[in-house]
Scaffold this motif. Structure first.
Motif, mmCIF file in Angstrom:
data_model
loop_
_atom_site.group_PDB
_atom_site.id
_atom_site.type_symbol
_atom_site.label_atom_id
_atom_site.label_comp_id
_atom_site.label_asym_id
_atom_site.label_seq_id
_atom_site.Cartn_x
_atom_site.Cartn_y
_atom_site.Cartn_z
ATOM 1 N N ALA A 143 53.234 54.541 35.880
ATOM 2 C CA ALA A 143 53.949 55.069 34.718
ATOM 3 C C ALA A 143 54.975 54.079 34.195
ATOM 4 O O ALA A 143 55.528 54.266 33.109
ATOM 5 N N GLY A 144 55.237 53.013 34.953
ATOM 6 C CA GLY A 144 56.210 52.013 34.540
ATOM 7 C C GLY A 144 57.637 52.381 34.895
ATOM 8 O O GLY A 144 58.585 51.751 34.418
ATOM 9 N N ASN A 145 57.803 53.390 35.742
ATOM 10 C CA ASN A 145 59.144 53.808 36.144
ATOM 11 C C ASN A 145 59.719 52.936 37.256
ATOM 12 O O ASN A 145 60.909 53.007 37.550
ATOM 13 N N ILE A 146 58.861 52.136 37.893
ATOM 14 C CA ILE A 146 59.299 51.209 38.932
ATOM 15 C C ILE A 146 58.811 49.814 38.557
ATOM 16 O O ILE A 146 57.630 49.614 38.275
ATOM 17 N N ASN A 147 59.710 48.854 38.534
ATOM 18 C CA ASN A 147 59.348 47.495 38.180
ATOM 19 C C ASN A 147 58.839 46.732 39.395
ATOM 20 O O ASN A 147 59.520 46.642 40.414
ATOM 21 N N THR A 148 57.646 46.204 39.278
ATOM 22 C CA THR A 148 57.084 45.352 40.320
ATOM 23 C C THR A 148 56.022 44.481 39.678
ATOM 24 O O THR A 148 55.473 44.832 38.635
ATOM 25 N N SER A 149 55.736 43.329 40.257
ATOM 26 C CA SER A 149 54.769 42.420 39.652
ATOM 27 C C SER A 149 53.341 42.830 39.983
ATOM 28 O O SER A 149 53.076 43.407 41.050
ATOM 29 N N ARG A 150 52.427 42.528 39.079
ATOM 30 C CA ARG A 150 51.024 42.851 39.312
ATOM 31 C C ARG A 150 50.491 42.044 40.495
ATOM 32 O O ARG A 150 49.691 42.543 41.287
ATOM 33 N N SER A 151 50.946 40.791 40.617
ATOM 34 C CA SER A 151 50.480 39.951 41.727
ATOM 35 C C SER A 151 50.929 40.516 43.069
ATOM 36 O O SER A 151 50.222 40.394 44.078
ATOM 37 N N HIS A 152 52.100 41.143 43.085
ATOM 38 C CA HIS A 152 52.603 41.791 44.310
ATOM 39 C C HIS A 152 51.626 42.888 44.753
ATOM 40 O O HIS A 152 51.248 42.972 45.929
ATOM 41 N N ILE A 153 51.225 43.718 43.812
ATOM 42 C CA ILE A 153 50.291 44.802 44.120
ATOM 43 C C ILE A 153 48.922 44.240 44.508
ATOM 44 O O ILE A 153 48.252 44.769 45.411
ATOM 45 N N GLN A 154 48.496 43.172 43.846
ATOM 46 C CA GLN A 154 47.208 42.553 44.186
ATOM 47 C C GLN A 154 47.214 42.045 45.622
ATOM 48 O O GLN A 154 46.213 42.157 46.338
ATOM 49 N N ASN A 155 48.352 41.490 46.054
ATOM 50 C CA ASN A 155 48.466 41.031 47.436
ATOM 51 C C ASN A 155 48.323 42.186 48.422
ATOM 52 O O ASN A 155 47.726 42.043 49.496
ATOM 53 N N LEU A 156 48.859 43.331 48.054
ATOM 54 C CA LEU A 156 48.699 44.521 48.898
ATOM 55 C C LEU A 156 47.222 44.884 49.015
ATOM 56 O O LEU A 156 46.744 45.279 50.070
ATOM 57 N N GLY A 157 46.508 44.755 47.900
ATOM 58 C CA GLY A 157 45.088 45.093 47.895
ATOM 59 C C GLY A 157 44.275 44.198 48.797
ATOM 60 O O GLY A 157 43.249 44.613 49.343
ATOM 61 N N ARG A 158 44.722 42.958 48.964
ATOM 62 C CA ARG A 158 44.008 41.998 49.819
ATOM 63 C C ARG A 158 44.356 42.175 51.299
ATOM 64 O O ARG A 158 43.647 41.675 52.168
ATOM 65 N N ASP A 159 45.449 42.856 51.565
ATOM 66 C CA ASP A 159 45.919 43.011 52.948
ATOM 67 C C ASP A 159 45.177 44.165 53.628
ATOM 68 O O ASP A 159 45.463 45.342 53.376
ATOM 69 N N GLU A 160 44.252 43.832 54.492
ATOM 70 C CA GLU A 160 43.432 44.848 55.153
ATOM 71 C C GLU A 160 44.166 45.567 56.283
ATOM 72 O O GLU A 160 43.637 46.506 56.870
ATOM 73 N N THR A 161 45.368 45.117 56.605
ATOM 74 C CA THR A 161 46.129 45.760 57.689
ATOM 75 C C THR A 161 46.899 46.986 57.211
ATOM 76 O O THR A 161 47.414 47.748 58.024
ATOM 77 N N ILE A 162 46.993 47.168 55.898
ATOM 78 C CA ILE A 162 47.735 48.310 55.342
ATOM 79 C C ILE A 162 46.767 49.434 55.016
ATOM 80 O O ILE A 162 45.800 49.238 54.287
#
Length: 281
Positions: free
Chosen positions: A203-222
């Motif tokens: 919704a855009g209520n929290i500021n964070t970078s798209r690359s930050h979220i993409q890194n989460l997507g690559r992390d198979e430990t989460i």
């Protein structure tokens, strides 16, 4: 987009019998919200939600809510009452919430699908057909579609196509295949967040970078749905994203190894540390 959503809407409702007023009122009282489907709804910012509420209070709820008419066994194979008819909300969650809050009447349209997977595909396509998506929301829904369909052909109401699905979507949305794959990582990263946090980020209520979220997507430990915060400085570190801190710490370890390297085992250890660092940069 190639998909004509109004035509699709007519096709799934064409075979439904006309419901009497009393039947419709009964259905309205039995609407259920399935949490599994919330991720396929575009979340609204605080201002958008406030404006929607104001408009409905002034003008009423003009657009009908989309309801999936199904049975309990489709939602839960182990249900004690498998043949019970269930009415699942699949579009209009924010309008429904506002109408419930203020006891405002609303209209409904009944849709039929064979499975919840078909519903998800339909919902993704419907959201991608909207014109008011933010870049992040568009990336998210493209990523959802890519992740669900890559390697799968001949899915619900779509033409069977050959080739890399990232290239197919890239052509459809006029972006590069790399963008589509990044979208896939972005959608996977959003899935790692707790449901409420997912909605707030999209919704855009929290500021964070798209690359930050993409890194989460690559992390198979989460695990999916486990991260409750994007702030790396809160006390409960088991729920936090610590990509930046990990990157800094591992770079320091590598620097120490480079200075002291003298044996083959030191070299192998250095190579391993570099490989591990790639996950955090």
């Amino acid at each position: 987009m190639a998909k004509d959503f109004m035509t699709g809407l007519k096709s799934v409702t064409a075979q439904l019998p006309n419901s009497t007023f009393s039947e419709l009122e009964k259905i309205k009282k039995e609407i259920v919200v399935v949490e599994e489907l919330r991720q396929f709804i575009t979340p609204l910012s605080s201002d958008e939600l406030s404006n929607l509420e104001s408009n409905i209070l002034k003008q009423g709820c003009k657009d009908p809510l989309a309801i999936w008419e199904t049975t309990q066994k489709v939602l839960d194979a182990n249900s004690d009452n498998p043949e019970k008819v269930v009415y699942v909300l699949i579009d209009g969650h924010n309008r429904y919430s506002i109408c419930q809050k203020y006891a405002i009447d609303f209209k409904i349209v009944l849709l039929q699908f064979e499975s919840i997977e078909q519903v998800k595909d339909y919902m993704i396509d419907y959201q991608l057909g909207r014109r008011n998506l933010t870049p992040e929301q568009m990336s998210y829904f493209r990523g959802l579609r890519y992740n669900r369909e890559k390697g799968i052909q001949g899915k619900y109401d779509r033409t069977e196509k050959e080739g890399d699905f990232s290239e197919i979507l890239a052509t459809e949305f006029k972006v590069s295949p790399r963008t589509i794959k990044n979208d896939g990582n972005f959608a996977a990263g959003i899935a790692k967040l707790a449901p409420e946090l997912q909605q707030q980020v999209l919704a855009g209520n929290i500021n964070t970078s798209r690359s930050h979220i993409q890194n989460l997507g690559r992390d198979e430990t989460i695990e999916s749905g486990t991260l409750t915060s994007l702030n790396p400085f809160k006390e409960n570190e088991t729920d936090l994203v610590k990509v930046s801190d990990e990157s800094i710490n591992r770079k320091k370890e590598i620097a120490k190894l480079v200075i002291s390297i003298s044996t083959k085992s030191d070299y192998l250890a250095l190579v391993q540390k570099v490989k591990e660092l790639k996950k955090f940069i």
